[in-house]
Motif scaffolding. Structure first.
Motif, PDB file in Angstrom:
ATOM      1  N   LYS A  70       0.847  -1.402   0.131  1.00 47.17           N
ATOM      2  CA  LYS A  70       0.213  -0.071  -0.075  1.00 47.17           C
ATOM      3  C   LYS A  70       0.938   1.233  -0.108  1.00 47.17           C
ATOM      4  CE  LYS A  70      -4.091   2.073   1.947  1.00 47.17           C
ATOM      5  NZ  LYS A  70      -5.338   1.750   3.261  1.00 47.17           N
ATOM      6  N   TYR A  71       2.015   1.277   0.765  1.00 46.19           N
ATOM      7  CA  TYR A  71       2.651   2.520   0.897  1.00 46.19           C
ATOM      8  C   TYR A  71       4.076   2.428   0.403  1.00 46.19           C
ATOM      9  CZ  TYR A  71      -1.051   3.488   4.119  1.00 46.19           C
ATOM     10  OH  TYR A  71      -2.458   3.510   4.652  1.00 46.19           O
ATOM     11  N   SER A  75       8.076   3.272   3.308  1.00 44.17           N
ATOM     12  CA  SER A  75       7.284   3.656   4.415  1.00 44.17           C
ATOM     13  C   SER A  75       7.453   2.247   5.350  1.00 44.17           C
ATOM     14  CB  SER A  75       5.927   3.765   4.111  1.00 44.17           C
ATOM     15  OG  SER A  75       5.641   4.779   3.256  1.00 44.17           O
TER      16      SER A  75
END
Length: 420
Positions: A70-71, A75
């Motif tokens: 997702k990131y 991250s």
């Protein structure tokens, strides 16, 4: 800055992280006998230090993979470093409260950070550069983990282990007040090293926060398949199995080194910590030597040879006596050094959009480091013979041998080339 130079900078920064998580992992061989002495623990209870660390890999690996998908990798690395630092700082209240459970909790938080960190950093190194050199590149990065394995026992032995620890009998004979003061003094010894480590990790996180790290994108199919779709690849399934047993073996060999030296060879704890450092040195040299050999020998061929050697040396550890058993353990550290990065690189090779999911699954299998050392401790407690517990790592090396043979038909370099 050109893309190539940016990749080199990113690779250098990420490789430095391998040193830091290697350092904290290799304080465990010092922490285990230290806490065992301070709290009068059995072998099984002392092995829970490793269990607290490696159970986090089972629980956090999939969430770590979701974070990365997702990131992105950066991250994941920053979140991992933050949890790593928080766990280090928790050693201070753990020592103040004189609580073994609190220590295990702090170790668990550290390990949660390491899980996310490793789930991000290992595949990042394999995809950041020439795919045909992914295994060699990861072995080089993991060599800095080996450097930490050499340094950590030296510093840990100097600042944590006591010159003359009290025996269980001496501790039992103390009055409650004197015993509490003794345990307080012993547990307080860990505060300084972990506090300094936590501060350093926060500084590293700050540097990475303001550094541009390229995020490697796979093809558009990445988000279309389910998380466990990676299990459709044979090398991923074997990667999970192989890594579970390898990490179990590594933890048994390195984390029990000081206990083995003191109980089997009769070496004082402070001197025994030097043997743990020698094992770390052997582990580091093994990584660099293995990386060099991989220029000329296929990684899986080298893994097969090294597995057979480790199985043979394990028999000496179990049935030998005297100093030869310690040297056999140190030599095992040399030959097992290439196993983690090689299993990992083969496990995620040639699977494109499933790479991040496969990374989480293989990192999750590091839970072998939580499951198998207590089995070694239990066998040792039941038989009254620590050496017999080393049948556990011997069987683990047999599984690693099976991994290398099962994947041999698929030449590793062709697997990696398929990523291009």
């Amino acid at each position: 800055m050109s893309s190539n130079n940016n990749n080199k900078l990113a690779l250098s920064l990420v490789i430095s992280l391998f040193f830091f998580w290697g350092f904290v992992h290799n304080l465990d061989p010092i922490l285990i006998p230290h806490l065992r002495n301070a709290f009068s623990l059995t072998h099984l209870q002392a092995s829970l230090v490793d269990s607290a660390v490696f159970i986090a890999y089972f629980l956090l690996a999939i969430p770590a993979g979701i974070i990365m998908k997702k990131y992105g990798y950066k991250s994941g690395i920053l979140i991992g470093l933050t949890l790593f630092a928080i766990g280090c700082f928790l050693f201070i209240p753990a020592a103040n409260h004189i609580s073994y459970i609190f220590f295990l909790g702090a170790l668990f938080i550290v390990a949660c950070g390491l899980t996310i960190l490793e789930t991000a950093a290992n595949p990042y190194v394999t995809v950041l550069g020439d795919p045909s050199k992914a295994t060699q590149r990861l072995n080089f990065a993991q060599s800095f983990n080996g450097l930490a394995a050499f340094i950590a026992p030296i510093l840990g032995g100097k600042f944590i282990l006591a010159e003359q620890p009290k025996s269980d009998t001496e501790v039992a004979a103390m009055s409650e007040q004197i015993k509490t003061a003794y345990i307080q003094a012993e547990t307080a010894a860990v505060k300084g090293p972990y506090m300094i480590l936590g501060i350093i990790i926060l500084l590293v996180a700050a540097i990475l926060l303001f550094t541009k790290l390229p995020d490697i994108k796979n093809d558009e199919g990445e988000q279309k398949s389910g998380f466990f779709h990676a299990f459709e690849h044979k090398n991923v399934r074997w990667g999970v199995i192989g890594q579970f047993f390898y990490v179990g073996a590594q933890v048994c060999i390195l984390s029990f080194m000081v206990l083995y030296a003191t109980e089997v060879a009769g070496i004082p704890p402070l001197e025994a910590s030097k043997y743990a450092s020698f094992a770390g040195l052997a582990f580091m040299l093994g990584r660099f030597v293995g990386t060099f050999f991989m220029k000329y020998v296929q990684p899986l061929t080298l893994l097969t040879i090294y597995s057979i050697i480790c199985i043979s040396l394990s028999l000496i550890v179990i049935y030998g006596s005297g100093s030869i058993t310690i040297y056999a353990l140190i030599t095992i550290a040399f030959f097992m050094s290439i196993m983690f990065p090689t299993i990992f690189a083969v496990g995620v090779a040639g699977i494109g959009p499933d790479t991040k999911s496969a990374s989480s699954l293989i990192i999750m299998s590091i839970v072998g480091g939580a499951a198998l050392p207590p089995l070694l401790g239990l066998i040792s407690d039941k038989t009254g013979n620590l050496q017999l517990g080393y049948w556990v790592p011997l069987i683990c090396f047999v599984v690693v041998l099976l991994f290398s043979l099962a994947n041999k038909k698929k030449d590793n370099q062709s697997l990696l080339s398929s990523q291009e």
